[in-house]
Design a protein around this motif. Structure first.
Motif, PDB file in Angstrom:
ATOM      1  N   LEU A  53       0.802  -1.227   0.000  1.00 22.12           N
ATOM      2  CA  LEU A  53       0.000   0.000   0.000  1.00 22.12           C
ATOM      3  C   LEU A  53       0.838   1.283   0.000  1.00 22.12           C
ATOM      4  CD1 LEU A  53      -2.932  -0.757   2.474  1.00 22.12           C
ATOM      5  CD2 LEU A  53      -2.728  -1.279   0.036  1.00 22.12           C
ATOM      6  N   MET A  54       0.252   2.312  -0.602  1.00 21.92           N
ATOM      7  CA  MET A  54       0.812   3.654  -0.508  1.00 21.92           C
ATOM      8  C   MET A  54      -0.255   4.652  -0.039  1.00 21.92           C
ATOM      9  SD  MET A  54       1.360   4.245  -4.597  1.00 21.92           S
ATOM     10  CE  MET A  54       2.017   5.897  -4.420  1.00 21.92           C
ATOM     11  N   GLY A  55      -1.438   4.184   0.207  1.00 26.02           N
ATOM     12  CA  GLY A  55      -2.515   5.022   0.702  1.00 26.02           C
ATOM     13  C   GLY A  55      -3.569   4.171   1.388  1.00 26.02           C
ATOM     14  N   ASN A  56      -4.576   4.853   2.043  1.00 21.03           N
ATOM     15  CA  ASN A  56      -5.679   4.161   2.694  1.00 21.03           C
ATOM     16  C   ASN A  56      -5.167   3.126   3.704  1.00 21.03           C
ATOM     17  OD1 ASN A  56      -8.287   3.367   3.278  1.00 21.03           O
ATOM     18  ND2 ASN A  56      -8.585   2.214   1.381  1.00 21.03           N
ATOM     19  N   PRO A  57      -4.271   3.530   4.635  1.00 20.63           N
ATOM     20  CA  PRO A  57      -3.571   2.546   5.466  1.00 20.63           C
ATOM     21  C   PRO A  57      -4.471   1.764   6.404  1.00 20.63           C
ATOM     22  CG  PRO A  57      -3.170   4.764   6.290  1.00 20.63           C
ATOM     23  CD  PRO A  57      -3.861   4.906   4.962  1.00 20.63           C
ATOM     24  N   LEU A  58      -5.559   2.354   6.883  1.00 21.51           N
ATOM     25  CA  LEU A  58      -6.440   1.652   7.815  1.00 21.51           C
ATOM     26  C   LEU A  58      -7.648   1.030   7.126  1.00 21.51           C
ATOM     27  CD1 LEU A  58      -6.348   4.178  10.800  1.00 21.51           C
ATOM     28  CD2 LEU A  58      -5.383   1.866  10.760  1.00 21.51           C
ATOM     29  N   LEU A  59      -7.669   1.090   5.790  1.00 16.65           N
ATOM     30  CA  LEU A  59      -8.777   0.528   4.999  1.00 16.65           C
ATOM     31  C   LEU A  59     -10.124   1.120   5.433  1.00 16.65           C
ATOM     32  CD1 LEU A  59      -7.770  -3.259   4.796  1.00 16.65           C
ATOM     33  CD2 LEU A  59      -7.190  -1.402   3.225  1.00 16.65           C
ATOM     34  N   LYS A  60     -10.118   2.418   5.675  1.00 17.40           N
ATOM     35  CA  LYS A  60     -11.382   3.067   6.058  1.00 17.40           C
ATOM     36  C   LYS A  60     -12.320   3.221   4.874  1.00 17.40           C
ATOM     37  CE  LYS A  60      -9.869   5.392  10.230  1.00 17.40           C
ATOM     38  NZ  LYS A  60      -9.856   6.656  11.006  1.00 17.40           N
ATOM     39  N   GLN A  61     -11.800   3.093   3.681  1.00 15.85           N
ATOM     40  CA  GLN A  61     -12.607   3.052   2.471  1.00 15.85           C
ATOM     41  C   GLN A  61     -12.253   1.762   1.728  1.00 15.85           C
ATOM     42  OE1 GLN A  61     -10.352   5.905   2.722  1.00 15.85           O
ATOM     43  NE2 GLN A  61     -11.844   6.853   4.098  1.00 15.85           N
ATOM     44  N   PRO A  62     -13.104   1.304   0.853  1.00 14.60           N
ATOM     45  CA  PRO A  62     -12.754   0.144   0.036  1.00 14.60           C
ATOM     46  C   PRO A  62     -11.452   0.409  -0.721  1.00 14.60           C
ATOM     47  CG  PRO A  62     -15.077   0.645  -0.190  1.00 14.60           C
ATOM     48  CD  PRO A  62     -14.476   1.777   0.587  1.00 14.60           C
ATOM     49  N   LEU A  63     -10.664  -0.605  -0.838  1.00 16.69           N
ATOM     50  CA  LEU A  63      -9.358  -0.469  -1.470  1.00 16.69           C
ATOM     51  C   LEU A  63      -9.507  -0.141  -2.950  1.00 16.69           C
ATOM     52  CD1 LEU A  63      -6.488  -0.751  -0.264  1.00 16.69           C
ATOM     53  CD2 LEU A  63      -6.453  -3.104  -1.120  1.00 16.69           C
ATOM     54  N   GLN A  64      -8.742   0.846  -3.413  1.00 19.90           N
ATOM     55  CA  GLN A  64      -8.755   1.253  -4.814  1.00 19.90           C
ATOM     56  C   GLN A  64      -7.389   0.971  -5.439  1.00 19.90           C
ATOM     57  OE1 GLN A  64     -11.665   2.487  -6.154  1.00 19.90           O
ATOM     58  NE2 GLN A  64     -12.501   2.043  -4.102  1.00 19.90           N
ATOM     59  N   PHE A  65      -7.359   0.919  -6.766  1.00 21.58           N
ATOM     60  CA  PHE A  65      -6.097   0.677  -7.452  1.00 21.58           C
ATOM     61  C   PHE A  65      -5.039   1.701  -7.057  1.00 21.58           C
ATOM     62  CE2 PHE A  65      -8.634  -1.467 -11.045  1.00 21.58           C
ATOM     63  CZ  PHE A  65      -8.369  -2.730 -10.537  1.00 21.58           C
ATOM     64  N   GLU A  66      -5.452   2.965  -6.900  1.00 20.24           N
ATOM     65  CA  GLU A  66      -4.468   4.013  -6.619  1.00 20.24           C
ATOM     66  C   GLU A  66      -3.889   3.909  -5.203  1.00 20.24           C
ATOM     67  OE1 GLU A  66      -8.617   5.967  -6.495  1.00 20.24           O
ATOM     68  OE2 GLU A  66      -7.532   4.496  -7.714  1.00 20.24           O
ATOM     69  N   ASP A  67      -4.502   3.073  -4.355  1.00 19.26           N
ATOM     70  CA  ASP A  67      -3.954   2.855  -3.014  1.00 19.26           C
ATOM     71  C   ASP A  67      -2.764   1.892  -3.046  1.00 19.26           C
ATOM     72  OD1 ASP A  67      -5.985   4.413  -1.872  1.00 19.26           O
ATOM     73  OD2 ASP A  67      -7.319   2.674  -1.672  1.00 19.26           O
ATOM     74  N   VAL A  68      -2.591   1.208  -4.158  1.00 20.93           N
ATOM     75  CA  VAL A  68      -1.594   0.131  -4.257  1.00 20.93           C
ATOM     76  C   VAL A  68      -0.369   0.633  -5.008  1.00 20.93           C
ATOM     77  CG1 VAL A  68      -1.172  -2.222  -5.069  1.00 20.93           C
ATOM     78  CG2 VAL A  68      -3.440  -1.572  -4.229  1.00 20.93           C
ATOM     79  N   LYS A  69       0.783   0.226  -4.557  1.00 22.52           N
ATOM     80  CA  LYS A  69       2.035   0.636  -5.198  1.00 22.52           C
ATOM     81  C   LYS A  69       2.093   0.092  -6.630  1.00 22.52           C
ATOM     82  CE  LYS A  69       4.671   0.648  -0.858  1.00 22.52           C
ATOM     83  NZ  LYS A  69       5.782   0.039  -0.097  1.00 22.52           N
ATOM     84  N   PRO A  70       2.675   0.862  -7.542  1.00 21.00           N
ATOM     85  CA  PRO A  70       2.784   0.367  -8.918  1.00 21.00           C
ATOM     86  C   PRO A  70       3.785  -0.776  -9.065  1.00 21.00           C
ATOM     87  CG  PRO A  70       3.880   2.497  -8.692  1.00 21.00           C
ATOM     88  CD  PRO A  70       3.138   2.256  -7.409  1.00 21.00           C
ATOM     89  N   ARG A  71       4.804  -0.779  -8.203  1.00 17.66           N
ATOM     90  CA  ARG A  71       5.802  -1.859  -8.222  1.00 17.66           C
ATOM     91  C   ARG A  71       5.750  -2.549  -6.866  1.00 17.66           C
ATOM     92  NH1 ARG A  71      10.832  -0.187  -8.172  1.00 17.66           N
ATOM     93  NH2 ARG A  71      11.748  -1.867  -9.402  1.00 17.66           N
ATOM     94  N   LEU A  72       5.468  -3.824  -6.857  1.00 15.82           N
ATOM     95  CA  LEU A  72       5.324  -4.571  -5.611  1.00 15.82           C
ATOM     96  C   LEU A  72       6.630  -5.303  -5.315  1.00 15.82           C
ATOM     97  CD1 LEU A  72       1.724  -5.988  -6.152  1.00 15.82           C
ATOM     98  CD2 LEU A  72       2.426  -3.922  -4.916  1.00 15.82           C
ATOM     99  N   LEU A  73       7.283  -4.870  -4.244  1.00 13.55           N
ATOM    100  CA  LEU A  73       8.593  -5.419  -3.889  1.00 13.55           C
ATOM    101  C   LEU A  73       8.598  -5.767  -2.407  1.00 13.55           C
ATOM    102  CD1 LEU A  73      10.713  -2.676  -5.679  1.00 13.55           C
ATOM    103  CD2 LEU A  73      10.243  -4.975  -6.536  1.00 13.55           C
ATOM    104  N   GLY A  74       9.142  -6.898  -2.082  1.00 16.43           N
ATOM    105  CA  GLY A  74       9.216  -7.311  -0.684  1.00 16.43           C
ATOM    106  C   GLY A  74       9.108  -8.816  -0.571  1.00 16.43           C
ATOM    107  N   HIS A  75       9.223  -9.303   0.658  1.00  8.43           N
ATOM    108  CA  HIS A  75       9.200 -10.738   0.910  1.00  8.43           C
ATOM    109  C   HIS A  75       8.260 -11.029   2.064  1.00  8.43           C
ATOM    110  CE1 HIS A  75      12.793 -10.234  -1.493  1.00  8.43           C
ATOM    111  NE2 HIS A  75      12.865 -11.541  -1.653  1.00  8.43           N
ATOM    112  N   TRP A  76       7.173 -11.720   1.750  1.00  6.85           N
ATOM    113  CA  TRP A  76       6.173 -12.030   2.743  1.00  6.85           C
ATOM    114  C   TRP A  76       6.429 -13.360   3.439  1.00  6.85           C
ATOM    115  CZ3 TRP A  76       2.751 -10.975   6.153  1.00  6.85           C
ATOM    116  CH2 TRP A  76       1.816 -11.921   6.565  1.00  6.85           C
ATOM    117  N   GLY A  77       6.901 -14.369   2.714  1.00  3.82           N
ATOM    118  CA  GLY A  77       6.888 -15.749   3.191  1.00  3.82           C
ATOM    119  C   GLY A  77       7.464 -15.952   4.576  1.00  3.82           C
TER     120      GLY A  77
END
Length: 802
Positions: free
Chosen positions: A37-61
């Motif tokens: 995410l780059m916006g809407n951190p507490l999900l107070k609104q439904p998630l929108q495309f613009e809330d999501v980073k254009p490049r997804l980088l990181g390690h979840w596992g």
């Protein structure tokens, strides 16, 4: 032996465990948010495309397992009032480490712009793996970290380095099962044989087996519990298993196991400290945690298995922007953590969860042990003049330079014995490298059985020897990063084994220079000896001076390269390096008996300047420039240069020669490239603006060209150095094979100085004849010609006195 899962205590407070589960969910929520995410951190609104980073980088596992361990360590810290630091071995588990430091409040204290509220959470999310933000791993920017996430294979050895001479510290070290496949990590398990429970802290290894690495199963992850248990019992540990996927069961099991492990650590230390004598080597506990990779994440994405499989390793939902199905899946995943139950309306962690974090410096992210400069105390250093070699005339004394250094280090160990903040590391070569003077006051630390006939082994030793450069380097890094001092001596050719470790430490230091909250740590000091020019007995495999080329690639603020030509210059350089901080100092010096050139007063002046003209060695008049400059860096190149000067002065007495010696190699760089660099004016005053320079250098010639290519006279600098020619042969023949010997240097002068060709033709022929004579002699007698082996400087200190 039963697993701790089977022995999970029923007495653990269920209310507290429920709170811990919520805290774990908060850390997981923040970790997912950082990746996506780059916006809407507490999900107070439904998630929108613009809330999501254009490049997804990181390690979840690996991250949910790291968060799980973190919250359980917090419980132990609060319950027992212990000092713990957390070393995160699994590569890019940065989201979890950053999340937990924010939950504890440390992150916002250090970075007030990332506040403890919704806006701070938004910034926390946006900065992760984002241009102008922070890396995806537990980097220097991460409070509480002393281990870079890119250092795969070195977590455990760093942990032990942090524990040595740190009696009140427990170092919790998470080892990923992919990392456990590396050679350095496999050797690191033996570090328990060097840990003294009387004076040292403890290391709690936590082997996190989640079964998969990037795209394959892991070896240990597929081994049975019986095999894994046998492996670690064989290493000398008491393995405690926590296994499963149900959060409630796992929380109870982990809490019980943590208590069992810390009880065992306390028992081992209490017994040893009561008697003030280390018992037979203790069997330290370790935890083996089996949990699903990508635990609590999506089970499947697009019909393909994700949780508990390698697809969870990095970004489980790989494309979100523009994919409505993936957007809904991401939102469902994040809402599964129930953020309204974790954070209040302003985005702050709710009070009952905030209370789970330790307070002040007990927080792992705020521990001074993870910011070693806070704890660092300057060494008490002896007067190096007390170890000076008496040099009445250049070359008139013979000494082993590193033996003088060893006697100096002996006194360093004695003066700091009470502080217990200095150790000498090396791969079984302290005596071989002529540093054995230290054994007058200490021994090699050894926690295994000691036989009556063993020499210089004890549980109280300050010298750490193990036949693994990886362990020596890693121990020293961990020791320095937690506030202590040390030296690492190694054969020059084999220091390459730790190239990547050096790289990472240099990068760490470079980054920390821009982090004012990270206090400076003592420098990482190397002595490289048994070097290329005196590895004639071991042969080509032991002949490689290239480590310094790697070092020279690093930022000028971080690295220093020293080539002291004799014992007195080595003493000055050693004293200097032990006083520095936030640097990597590499000293290259021979250990064999060799001529000594400078008095201590001369050595001090020469080393302070880094490079200088040796007036006593040349014959140029004061009122005229030389015809040639003969420069040298390194002990054997210095010897061969002076021998070449002798040949030329006798054969061509009218030739005006200037001799320049370089101790600090980085002085060759321009002053705008390195703090020690010479100005163009000073460089030209030493090397001349237009005269031939015949430079005899210890290593590969191209490094001198790299360092001087911007100088006006670079076209006239001709470097002789190691040409990758080597074998088992005599010392002088090694020099001849690489054309760094006195005859080749003298011939190079004749070839390069204008007008000498005809005048010096006979001299040049004599030098060539000597090379042929040498070749025949060494192959017949197996040793160097007496006139080579017995050569001494014949001119005293008078520049023009024959």
């Amino acid at each position: 032996m039963q697993s701790a899962t089977e022995n999970a205590s029923a007495t653990i407070d269920e209310t507290e465990l429920a709170l811990m589960d919520r805290y774990w969910r908060a850390a997981n929520y923040l970790s997912v948010g950082q990746i996506y995410l780059m916006g809407n951190p507490l999900l107070k609104q439904p998630l929108q495309f613009e809330d999501v980073k254009p490049r997804l980088l990181g390690h979840w596992g690996t991250t949910p397992g790291l968060n799980f361990i973190y919250v359980h360590l917090n419980r132990v810290i609060r319950a027992r009032d212990v000092d713990v630091i957390y070393i995160c071995g699994p590569g890019h588990g940065g989201p979890g480490m950053v999340a937990n430091t924010w939950l504890e409040g440390t992150y916002s204290e250090i970075y007030p712009n990332v506040s403890e509220d919704a806006e701070g959470m938004r910034k926390l999310f946006r900065q992760f793996s984002f241009p102008g933000g922070i890396p995806s791993h537990a980097a220097p920017e991460t409070p509480g970290s002393i281990h870079e996430g890119g250092e795969l294979g070195y977590a455990l050895v760093h942990a032990y380095g942090a524990a040595f001479d740190n009696p009140d510290l427990v170092v919790a070290c998470v080892v990923g099962d992919g990392e456990a496949e590396t050679g350095p990590l496999a050797a690191s398990w033996h570090s328990n044989k060097f840990l003294n429970p009387v004076h040292d802290g403890a290391v709690l290894p936590i082997l996190h087996l989640n079964g998969y690495k990037i795209a394959n199963p892991t070896i240990l992850g597929r081994m049975s519990d019986e095999e894994v248990r046998s492996l670690f019992v064989g290493y000398g540990y008491e393995p405690l298993f926590v296994e499963g996927s149900d959060p409630a069961t796992m929380h109870r099991a982990m809490a019980a196991t943590m208590d069992q492990a810390f009880d065992r650590i306390r028992s081992i230390q209490a017994e040893a400290r009561a008697s003030q004598a280390a018992p037979a080597r203790p069997c330290w506990p370790m935890i083996i945690l089996r949990s699903p990779k990508g635990w609590t994440g999506p089970k499947e994405v697009d019909g393909k298995m994700v949780e508990n499989f390698w697809r969870a390793h990095q970004v489980p939902i790989p494309t979100v922007r523009g994919n409505e199905g993936h957007l809904k899946l991401l939102e469902s995943w994040m809402r599964s953590y129930d953020p309204e139950d974790l954070f209040d309306e302003t985005g702050r962690l709710v009070p009952e969860l905030r209370a789970l974090a330790p307070a002040g410096t007990k927080r792992m992210s705020a521990s001074p042990h993870a910011n070693g400069g806070v704890l660092k105390r300057d060494l008490r250093l002896p007067d190096y003049h007390d170890h000076a070699i008496d040099v009445t005339t250049p070359g008139g004394a013979t000494a082993e330079a590193t033996r003088a250094m060893g006697n100096f280090l002996r006194d360093v160990i004695s003066l700091n014995a009470e502080q217990r903040n200095f150790r000498l590391m090396g791969p079984d070569e302290t005596a071989s490298n002529r540093l054995d003077g230290v054994f007058d006051v200490t021994d090699r630390v050894w926690m295994e059985r000691i036989e009556p006939y063993d020499v210089h082994l004890s549980t109280e030793g300050r010298v750490m020897e193990v036949l693994s450069e990886h362990l020596c380097q890693g121990w020293l890094e961990g020791y320095l990063l937690t506030g202590r001092h040390g030296f690492f001596s190694c054969y020059e050719a084999f220091i390459h084994i730790v190239d990547s470790m050096f790289n990472q430490h240099a990068k760490w230091l470079k980054v920390t220079r821009d982090l004012p909250w990270r206090r400076p740590i003592a420098s990482l000091n190397y002595l490289l000896t048994s070097h290329v020019w005196r590895q004639d007995h071991n042969g080509f495999s032991h002949q490689d001076p290239g480590f310094v080329d790697l070092v020279a690639n690093k930022k000028a603020d971080v690295v220093r390269l020293y080539f002291p030509p004799d014992a007195n210059t080595l003493l000055w350089v050693t004293d200097h390096c032990l006083k520095t901080y936030n640097r990597i100092n590499v000293i290259v010096a021979g250990k064999q008996p060799a001529p000594q050139w400078l008095t201590m007063d001369e050595a001090e002046t020469h080393c302070e300047e880094g490079v200088g003209i040796w007036d006593w060695a040349g014959n140029e008049p004061d009122d005229a420039e030389p015809d040639v400059v003969m420069a040298c860096a390194g002990d054997v190149p210095t010897l061969e240069t002076l021998a070449a000067v002798d040949l030329l002065r006798k054969a061509l007495p009218d030739l005006k020669i200037r001799v320049v010696n370089v101790v600090d190699l980085m002085a060759l760089q321009p002053e705008d490239r390195h703090p020690h660099g010479l100005s163009d004016r000073d460089f030209e005053s030493i090397f001349t603006p237009d005269k031939p320079v015949i430079f005899a250098y210890h290593g590969y010639p191209y490094l001198i060209h790299r360092l001087t290519y911007r100088r006006a006279n670079h076209v006239n600098i001709h470097v002789h150095g190691f040409q990758e020619e080597g074998t088992t042969t005599t010392p002088f023949d090694m020099a001849v094979l690489n054309e760094i010997d006195r005859f080749h240097l003298a011939i190079a002068v004749i070839d390069r100085v204008p007008g000498l060709g005809a005048v010096a033709a006979k001299a040049k022929q004599r030098f060539r004849d000597k090379l042929l004579e040498h070749r025949r002699y060494v192959r017949e007698h197996g040793e160097d010609m007496p006139e080579i082996a017995d050569w001494t400087w014949p001119y005293g200190r008078g520049a023009a006195t024959a």
